[in-house]
Write a protein that holds these residues in place. Structure first.
Motif, short mmCIF file in Angstrom:
data_model
loop_
_atom_site.label_atom_id
_atom_site.label_comp_id
_atom_site.label_asym_id
_atom_site.label_seq_id
_atom_site.Cartn_x
_atom_site.Cartn_y
_atom_site.Cartn_z
N ASP A 146 62.44 10.28 2.66
CA ASP A 146 61.86 11.31 1.80
C ASP A 146 62.70 12.58 1.76
O ASP A 146 62.25 13.62 1.28
N SER A 147 63.93 12.52 2.24
CA SER A 147 64.78 13.70 2.27
C SER A 147 65.28 14.06 0.87
O SER A 147 65.67 13.20 0.10
N VAL A 148 65.24 15.35 0.55
CA VAL A 148 65.80 15.86 -0.71
C VAL A 148 66.80 16.97 -0.40
O VAL A 148 67.00 17.89 -1.20
N MET A 149 67.44 16.88 0.75
CA MET A 149 68.39 17.89 1.20
C MET A 149 69.59 17.98 0.25
O MET A 149 70.19 16.97 -0.11
N GLU A 150 69.92 19.20 -0.18
CA GLU A 150 71.07 19.39 -1.05
C GLU A 150 72.37 19.20 -0.27
O GLU A 150 72.50 19.66 0.87
N LYS A 151 73.33 18.54 -0.91
CA LYS A 151 74.68 18.40 -0.36
C LYS A 151 75.67 18.81 -1.45
O LYS A 151 75.59 18.32 -2.57
N GLU A 152 76.59 19.71 -1.09
CA GLU A 152 77.50 20.29 -2.07
C GLU A 152 78.94 19.83 -1.81
O GLU A 152 79.39 19.81 -0.67
N TYR A 153 79.63 19.49 -2.90
CA TYR A 153 80.99 18.94 -2.82
C TYR A 153 81.92 19.63 -3.82
O TYR A 153 81.49 19.98 -4.93
N ARG A 197 75.42 15.21 -15.03
CA ARG A 197 74.26 15.97 -14.54
C ARG A 197 73.00 15.13 -14.53
O ARG A 197 72.18 15.23 -13.63
N HIS A 198 72.84 14.29 -15.55
CA HIS A 198 71.65 13.43 -15.62
C HIS A 198 71.85 12.37 -16.68
O HIS A 198 72.22 12.69 -17.81
N GLY A 199 71.61 11.13 -16.31
CA GLY A 199 71.71 10.06 -17.28
C GLY A 199 72.49 8.85 -16.80
O GLY A 199 72.53 7.84 -17.50
N LEU A 200 73.08 8.93 -15.61
CA LEU A 200 73.83 7.79 -15.08
C LEU A 200 72.96 6.96 -14.15
O LEU A 200 71.95 7.45 -13.61
N SER A 201 73.36 5.70 -13.97
CA SER A 201 72.67 4.80 -13.04
C SER A 201 73.70 4.14 -12.14
O SER A 201 74.85 3.94 -12.53
N LEU A 202 73.29 3.80 -10.94
CA LEU A 202 74.11 3.03 -10.00
C LEU A 202 73.26 1.91 -9.43
O LEU A 202 72.09 2.13 -9.07
N ASP A 203 73.84 0.73 -9.33
CA ASP A 203 73.14 -0.43 -8.76
C ASP A 203 71.80 -0.68 -9.47
O ASP A 203 70.81 -1.07 -8.83
N GLY A 204 71.78 -0.41 -10.77
CA GLY A 204 70.57 -0.67 -11.55
C GLY A 204 69.48 0.37 -11.39
O GLY A 204 68.39 0.20 -11.95
N PRO A 209 68.67 13.90 -11.00
CA PRO A 209 69.48 14.96 -11.62
C PRO A 209 70.40 15.61 -10.58
O PRO A 209 70.03 15.78 -9.42
N ALA A 210 71.61 15.95 -11.02
CA ALA A 210 72.59 16.60 -10.16
C ALA A 210 73.05 17.89 -10.82
O ALA A 210 72.97 18.04 -12.05
N LYS A 211 73.52 18.83 -10.02
CA LYS A 211 74.14 20.04 -10.56
C LYS A 211 75.65 19.79 -10.56
O LYS A 211 76.23 19.51 -9.51
N VAL A 212 76.26 19.85 -11.73
CA VAL A 212 77.70 19.60 -11.85
C VAL A 212 78.29 20.66 -12.77
O VAL A 212 77.85 20.80 -13.92
N ASP A 213 79.27 21.39 -12.28
CA ASP A 213 79.93 22.44 -13.05
C ASP A 213 81.41 22.47 -12.70
O ASP A 213 81.81 22.03 -11.62
N TRP A 214 82.21 23.06 -13.59
CA TRP A 214 83.63 23.22 -13.31
C TRP A 214 83.84 24.38 -12.35
O TRP A 214 83.37 25.49 -12.59
N GLN A 215 84.54 24.11 -11.26
CA GLN A 215 84.90 25.15 -10.30
C GLN A 215 86.22 25.82 -10.74
O GLN A 215 86.40 27.01 -10.58
N LEU A 220 85.64 19.94 -10.00
CA LEU A 220 84.21 20.04 -10.26
C LEU A 220 83.45 20.36 -8.98
O LEU A 220 83.90 20.01 -7.89
N ARG A 221 82.32 21.02 -9.13
CA ARG A 221 81.40 21.26 -8.01
C ARG A 221 80.15 20.43 -8.26
O ARG A 221 79.50 20.56 -9.28
N PHE A 222 79.85 19.53 -7.31
CA PHE A 222 78.66 18.69 -7.38
C PHE A 222 77.64 19.15 -6.33
O PHE A 222 78.02 19.44 -5.19
N VAL A 223 76.37 19.19 -6.71
CA VAL A 223 75.28 19.36 -5.75
C VAL A 223 74.31 18.21 -5.95
O VAL A 223 73.70 18.08 -7.02
N LEU A 224 74.19 17.36 -4.93
CA LEU A 224 73.34 16.16 -5.00
C LEU A 224 72.19 16.27 -4.02
O LEU A 224 72.27 16.97 -3.02
#
Length: 273
Positions: A146-153, A197-204, A209-215, A220-224
């Motif tokens: 149930d974790s929703v911890m943000e991870k930034e890359y 940001r939103h609309g992709l699928s993996l493994d079906g 939603p993700a935060k994705v912007d140009w650094q 890119l900066r991703f927050v998942l």
């Protein structure tokens, strides 16, 4: 978290309450450190929210001695068990690699390596913040179901998608063997950024939603808030991008900061994810 009055195993209830992990709960029950309604708990007993669960202070003392380590994982190390001749990141935790500027008063001792495990993974060809912990509460907070911890890359990318018109109007031919590596932002379609940001699928399964912007023009900066295997690399592939460098810089409120690659520090007593 269970909300019904249906009985659940005591170790699960203790984990849901944030007291400890299920494994720790079993250890404490075996030690006689847990009581239910004033009576010593038996292994496997089930409880309801109405039951009073008490934990001996010895258990809390045992828990307080467990460490959590922040490591700047370099490339070439695997997060977990050794595989294909590559060493696990825990091999970097030793007195020689302890960051000199660590503000913690903790001092390294070999027992701190016992049960020290990664709370989440970082691919062998990725670098940055990796958490290793002996504390089941920390592990559950970071990687529990149930974790929703943000991870930034920070993610350096090259473009190998379809031919594109550059801002000046000329057609840019894209060669899969020679992708665009400079000013990728100028030719990357905005619609594809929206899909990241939103609309992709993996493994079906649709991704959250993700935060994705140009650094900057190449990064890119991703927050998942989820962590599927090689998620960012596979997301990028779906929109014509190739990841050429990936660095995790934050988990929750804990940042990598200026911790040098290959070195580690303790999670501070007052530091929270």
């Amino acid at each position: 978290m269970t909300t019904s009055a249906e009985p659940v195993r005591l170790n699960k209830r203790m984990a849901e309450l944030g007291i400890c992990s299920r494994r720790e709960a079993d250890e404490w029950i075996a030690q006689g450190w847990v009581k239910v309604n004033g009576q010593p708990a038996e292994m496997g007993v089930k409880v309801t929210p109405a039951d009073k669960v008490e934990v001996d202070k010895q258990a809390h003392g045992h828990q307080a001695s467990r460490v959590t380590i922040i490591l700047h994982k370099p490339m070439g190390y695997v997060s977990g068990q050794a595989e294909d001749g590559h060493e696990p990141a825990v091999m970097l935790v030793n007195p020689r690699t302890h960051w000199r500027e660590d503000p913690s008063s903790n001092r390294f001792s070999p027992p701190q390596l016992r049960g020290l495990a990664p709370a989440g993974r970082l691919d062998i060809d990725s670098v940055g913040l990796l958490v290793l912990t002996q504390d089941g509460r920390v592990a559950r907070q970071l990687i529990g179901e149930d974790s929703v911890m943000e991870k930034e890359y920070l993610v350096r990318v090259a473009y190998h998608g379809p031919d594109r018109l550059a801002p000046a109007g000329q057609l840019v031919r894209i060669d899969d063997d020679d992708p665009i590596t400079t000013d990728v932002r100028a030719i990357f379609p905005p619609a594809m950024l929206a899909r990241l940001r939103h609309g992709l699928s993996l493994d079906g399964q649709p991704l959250k939603p993700a935060k994705v912007d140009w650094q900057n023009p190449e990064q890119l900066r991703f927050v998942l808030t989820e962590g599927k295997k090689r998620q960012i690399r596979r997301m990028c592939e779906q929109v014509g991008l190739k990841v050429v460098g990936l660095k995790r810089i934050r988990i929750g409120r804990v940042v990598l900061g200026n911790l040098p690659a290959g070195q580690w520090r303790y999670l501070g007593a007052h530091e929270k994810f």
